[in-house]
Design an enzyme around this catalytic site. Structure first.
Site, short mmCIF file in Angstrom:
data_model
loop_
_atom_site.label_atom_id
_atom_site.label_comp_id
_atom_site.label_asym_id
_atom_site.label_seq_id
_atom_site.Cartn_x
_atom_site.Cartn_y
_atom_site.Cartn_z
N HIS A 68 0.86 -1.19 0.00
CA HIS A 68 0.00 0.00 0.00
C HIS A 68 0.89 1.24 0.00
O HIS A 68 1.86 1.29 0.77
CB HIS A 68 -0.90 0.01 1.24
CG HIS A 68 -1.81 1.20 1.28
ND1 HIS A 68 -2.88 1.34 0.43
CD2 HIS A 68 -1.77 2.32 2.05
CE1 HIS A 68 -3.49 2.49 0.68
NE2 HIS A 68 -2.83 3.10 1.66
N GLY B 233 -10.72 -6.46 5.98
CA GLY B 233 -10.89 -5.02 5.83
C GLY B 233 -10.11 -4.49 4.64
O GLY B 233 -9.44 -5.23 3.92
#
Length: 207
Positions: A116, A150
């Site tokens: 990320h 998530g």
């Protein structure tokens, strides 16, 4: 010890995939010395550079477009089966732009590595670079983490820091983050494969 089996998932250019392949090739012991080998590359769309990189390296590929399945759950099940056919020890999400569903997480939970372009838990989601710039932070970076249910919330394995420059726009900052991200991903995957790891709550320890 046999090299860990990696299935790499891509959605675009495959630069992270290429970084892994180059690192394995460059290692004095090859896949066994690096600790891992890429046994297959999967994608969610056809005709992308990531697949071409895999084919050039002689690595099997598979494609599971979402639109080919009646529902997202059925797509997730198909992706799970296609990935499982290669019996991976680790799944690397290398710029894979789809959220993995319950079937995939149930099968491979604790073994899916993602990158990320921000320092999680800050700036999760699809616009990590833009959001960090807009917030005015002075440093940002990249995170390598395990995937959970998530969005960018799984246990953090490693992080790399990138300074934000006054003249940065989103593209310039993202380019510098990607350079750090590629190296960090290669380093982390190699260490996970060679040494093994354990996940306790949110803490990841490489043995």
């Amino acid at each position: 010890m046999a090299a860990s089996r990696l299935v790499v998932l891509v959605s675009g250019s495959g630069t992270n995939l290429q970084a892994l392949l180059d690192a394995i090739d460059a290692h004095p012991g090859g896949a066994e010395g690096f600790g891992a080998e890429v046994v297959a590359v999967g994608a969610d769309r056809h005709d992308i550079a990531g697949l071409e990189r895999a084919e050039k390296a002689g690595i099997p590929t598979f494609v599971c477009p979402v639109k080919d399945h009646p529902s997202r759950a059925e797509w997730d099940a198909a992706l799970t089966e296609a990935t499982d056919a290669y019996a991976p020890d680790l799944v690397v999400s290398a710029g894979f732009m789809k959220i993995l569903g319950k079937a995939f997480l149930d099968r491979f939970g604790g073994r899916i590595v993602n990158t990320h372009p921000a320092l999680l838990p800050s700036f999760a989601g699809a616009h990590g670079v833009r959001d960090a710039l807009a917030y005015g932070v002075k440093v940002t970076g990249c995170t390598v983490h395990f995937v959970d249910a998530g969005v960018d919330t799984g246990p953090i394995i490693a992080q790399g820091v990138v300074e934000v420059r006054d003249e940065d726009d989103e593209a310039a900052l993202h380019e510098r983050i990607k350079e750090v991200e590629r190296q960090l991903l290669v380093d982390v995957v190699g260490r996970l494969a060679r040494h093994g790891y354990r996940i306790e709550g949110r803490k990841v320890t490489i043995q």
